[in-house]
Design a protein around this motif. Structure first.
Motif, mmCIF file in Angstrom:
data_model
loop_
_atom_site.group_PDB
_atom_site.id
_atom_site.type_symbol
_atom_site.label_atom_id
_atom_site.label_comp_id
_atom_site.label_asym_id
_atom_site.label_seq_id
_atom_site.Cartn_x
_atom_site.Cartn_y
_atom_site.Cartn_z
ATOM 1 N N GLN A 170 1.041 -1.355 -0.041
ATOM 2 C CA GLN A 170 -0.169 -0.171 -0.279
ATOM 3 C C GLN A 170 1.398 1.554 0.300
ATOM 4 O O GLN A 170 1.532 1.551 0.650
ATOM 5 N N LEU A 171 0.623 2.156 -1.035
ATOM 6 C CA LEU A 171 1.458 3.335 -1.322
ATOM 7 C C LEU A 171 0.623 4.390 -0.930
ATOM 8 O O LEU A 171 -0.688 4.989 -1.483
ATOM 9 N N THR A 172 1.277 5.263 -0.312
ATOM 10 C CA THR A 172 0.835 6.349 -0.069
ATOM 11 C C THR A 172 1.553 7.677 -0.292
ATOM 12 O O THR A 172 1.879 7.487 -0.768
ATOM 13 N N GLY A 198 4.102 8.294 1.650
ATOM 14 C CA GLY A 198 5.486 7.440 1.215
ATOM 15 C C GLY A 198 5.967 8.033 -0.507
ATOM 16 O O GLY A 198 7.303 7.244 -0.598
ATOM 17 N N VAL A 199 5.283 8.503 -1.167
ATOM 18 C CA VAL A 199 5.449 9.091 -2.426
ATOM 19 C C VAL A 199 6.429 10.005 -1.807
ATOM 20 O O VAL A 199 8.087 10.218 -2.822
ATOM 21 N N VAL A 200 6.374 11.193 -1.548
ATOM 22 C CA VAL A 200 6.563 11.838 -0.911
ATOM 23 C C VAL A 200 8.138 11.610 -0.356
ATOM 24 O O VAL A 200 9.533 12.198 -0.607
ATOM 25 N N THR A 201 8.807 10.665 0.229
ATOM 26 C CA THR A 201 9.580 10.229 0.844
ATOM 27 C C THR A 201 10.617 9.791 -0.215
ATOM 28 O O THR A 201 11.716 9.549 -0.016
ATOM 29 N N LEU A 202 9.774 8.553 -0.660
ATOM 30 C CA LEU A 202 10.235 8.341 -1.617
ATOM 31 C C LEU A 202 11.315 9.348 -3.144
ATOM 32 O O LEU A 202 12.701 9.105 -3.166
ATOM 33 N N LEU A 203 10.935 9.944 -3.268
ATOM 34 C CA LEU A 203 11.298 11.605 -4.061
ATOM 35 C C LEU A 203 12.554 12.221 -3.756
ATOM 36 O O LEU A 203 13.325 12.131 -4.075
#
Length: 62
Positions: free
Chosen positions: A7-9, A12-17
């Motif tokens: 599950q991607l929140t 999580g996307v901001v942390t990855l970027l």
């Protein structure tokens, strides 16, 4: 076959970027302050490391 549910929140996307931006920033500093060869080598090593982690967690047929 096993199924993995991820599950991607938005967080999580901001942390990855942010992580990708930091890694690219460090590689750019290495490129400027040391040598381009070191930055290319570190980048290639990181790519191989990530590919290896994906390979480990990819379901394999028996």
């Amino acid at each position: 076959m096993q199924q993995i549910h991820v599950q991607l929140t938005g967080k999580g996307v901001v942390t990855l970027l942010v992580t990708v931006a930091l890694v690219l920033g460090v590689l750019a500093l290495v490129w400027l302050l040391v040598t381009p060869a070191w930055a290319i080598g570190i980048g290639a090593g990181l790519v191989l490391l990530v590919r290896g982690v994906f390979w480990l967690f990819k379901p394999h047929s028996e």
